[in-house]
Design an enzyme around this catalytic site. Structure first.
Site, short mmCIF file in Angstrom:
data_model
loop_
_atom_site.label_atom_id
_atom_site.label_comp_id
_atom_site.label_asym_id
_atom_site.label_seq_id
_atom_site.Cartn_x
_atom_site.Cartn_y
_atom_site.Cartn_z
N ASN A 9 8.00 -21.05 12.30
CA ASN A 9 7.83 -19.67 11.86
C ASN A 9 6.85 -19.02 12.84
O ASN A 9 5.64 -19.24 12.75
CB ASN A 9 7.27 -19.67 10.42
CG ASN A 9 6.91 -18.27 9.95
OD1 ASN A 9 7.24 -17.28 10.59
ND2 ASN A 9 6.21 -18.20 8.82
N LYS A 11 5.99 -16.05 13.12
CA LYS A 11 5.25 -14.91 12.53
C LYS A 11 5.25 -13.75 13.53
O LYS A 11 6.21 -13.59 14.27
CB LYS A 11 3.85 -15.33 12.11
CG LYS A 11 3.89 -16.57 11.20
CD LYS A 11 2.61 -16.87 10.51
CE LYS A 11 2.79 -18.13 9.66
NZ LYS A 11 1.62 -18.43 8.83
N HIS A 94 8.04 -15.30 2.06
CA HIS A 94 6.87 -15.98 2.59
C HIS A 94 5.62 -15.42 1.90
O HIS A 94 5.57 -14.23 1.58
CB HIS A 94 6.77 -15.77 4.11
CG HIS A 94 5.73 -16.62 4.74
ND1 HIS A 94 4.39 -16.28 4.73
CD2 HIS A 94 5.80 -17.83 5.36
CE1 HIS A 94 3.70 -17.24 5.33
NE2 HIS A 94 4.53 -18.18 5.72
N GLU A 96 2.88 -14.53 2.97
CA GLU A 96 2.27 -13.38 3.64
C GLU A 96 3.00 -12.09 3.29
O GLU A 96 2.41 -11.02 3.22
CB GLU A 96 2.25 -13.62 5.17
CG GLU A 96 1.16 -14.63 5.54
CD GLU A 96 1.45 -15.46 6.78
OE1 GLU A 96 2.34 -15.09 7.58
OE2 GLU A 96 0.78 -16.50 6.95
N GLU A 166 4.90 -24.09 0.13
CA GLU A 166 3.76 -23.79 1.01
C GLU A 166 2.56 -23.36 0.17
O GLU A 166 2.45 -22.18 -0.18
CB GLU A 166 4.11 -22.65 1.97
CG GLU A 166 5.25 -22.96 2.91
CD GLU A 166 5.18 -22.11 4.17
OE1 GLU A 166 5.16 -22.70 5.25
OE2 GLU A 166 5.12 -20.87 4.07
N GLY A 172 -2.29 -21.85 7.69
CA GLY A 172 -3.14 -21.36 8.78
C GLY A 172 -4.61 -21.71 8.62
O GLY A 172 -5.47 -21.18 9.33
N SER A 212 -0.19 -25.74 7.70
CA SER A 212 -0.97 -26.49 8.70
C SER A 212 -0.34 -27.82 9.10
O SER A 212 -1.05 -28.79 9.35
CB SER A 212 -2.41 -26.71 8.21
OG SER A 212 -3.06 -25.47 8.03
P1 PGA Z 1 0.85 -22.76 9.48
O1 PGA Z 1 1.89 -21.72 8.81
O2 PGA Z 1 1.66 -23.95 9.93
O3 PGA Z 1 0.23 -22.02 10.62
O4 PGA Z 1 -0.13 -23.13 8.41
C1 PGA Z 1 2.89 -22.17 7.97
C2 PGA Z 1 3.67 -20.99 7.43
O5 PGA Z 1 3.05 -19.98 7.07
O6 PGA Z 1 4.91 -21.04 7.33
#
Ligand code: PGA
Length: 248
Positions: A9, A11, A94, A96, A166, A172, A212
């Site tokens: 992803n 982003k 997601h 976010e 998640e 993150g 992460s």
């Molecule tokens: P990350 O993001 O691996 O940077 O923690 C995962 C995600 O948001 O899909």
């Protein structure tokens, strides 16, 4: 048999030139053919990345979509637009998007239905906040998100749906859920699917862990029975890391 799926992803990262460089660098390595590798890239990069991955087994994903085919929705992208480019997957709901753009379970449900109708495989994201986990509400929260996302969706579509668990506190932050906790929640989600549909659906649904995930944690996660893959943000932006994830 569930085919493992590792999805990057990206982003809101990478302009087109950076995307092409990243894909070129990934292409220098061979990827495990038994694992489905997906790159979910910004809308503006879809077309170029589609061309760049031609002739490879890498699949193309978007990070969001509207549920309508067309209309007065300024700034939105429709499933027809994604389909025209040849998008295989779309991340939906997601955290976010839920957190910063007000996406609700109802919107997620409409998007999942629309994606399936257009032959785009949804990667449906669910997960609890730290506060919810600390007050032992994580299963309740995830169950509600899963059931609402799948409301009105027939069993025949289950093979095309990927659920990404998640936990928000792990995204993150460098804090991964332990492989046991991740496995437990993925198993819990599988039970929900079994109860809603049947054993076949339960056995077929693919469930990823995300939050992460790094090359040094992927192997342990993938060794767990209930975890079929990973949705990866940060580490998917580095070619060597993405390759190491797919080749876990
Ligand atoms: P990350 O993001 O691996 O940077 O923690 C995962 C995600 O948001 O899909």
């Amino acid at each position: 048999m569930r085919v493992p799926i590792i999805a990057g992803n990206w982003k809101m990262n990478n302009i087109i030139s950076q995307s092409l460089l990243l894909i070129d660098n990934i292409k220098e390595h061979s990827l495990n053919k038994e694992v489905e590798a997906v790159v979910c890239v910004p809308f503006t990069n879809l077309n170029e990345v589609k061309k760049a991955i031609e002739g490879t087994d890498i699949k193309l994903g978007a990070q969001n979509m509207h549920w309508e085919n067309s209309g007065a929705y300024t700034g939105e992208i429709s499933p027809l637009m994604l389909k025209e480019i040849g998008v295989d997957y779309c991340i939906i709901g997601h955290s976010e998007r839920r957190q910063y753009f007000g996406e609700t379970d109802e919107m997620v449900n409409k998007k999942v239905k629309s994606a399936l109708k257009h032959n785009i495989k949804p990667i449906v994201c669910v997960g609890e906040t730290l506060e919810e986990r600390e007050s032992a509400k994580e299963e309740e929260v995830v169950k509600e998100q899963v059931l609402k996302a799948l409301e009105g969706i027939d069993k025949e579509y289950i093979k095309d749906i990927v659920i990404a668990y998640e936990p928000i506190w792990a995204i993150g932050t460098g804090k991964t859920a332990s492989s046991d906790d991740a496995n437990q929640m993925c198993g819990f989600i599988r039970e929900i699917i079994g109860n809603k549909y049947d054993k076949e659906a339960k056995d077929n649904i693919r469930i990823q862990y995300g939050g992460s995930v790094k090359p040094n944690t992927i192997k342990e996660l993938m060794a767990k029975e209930e975890i079929d893959g990973a949705l990866v943000g940060g580490a998917s932006l580095v070619a060597e890391d993405f390759v190491a994830l797919v080749n876990y």
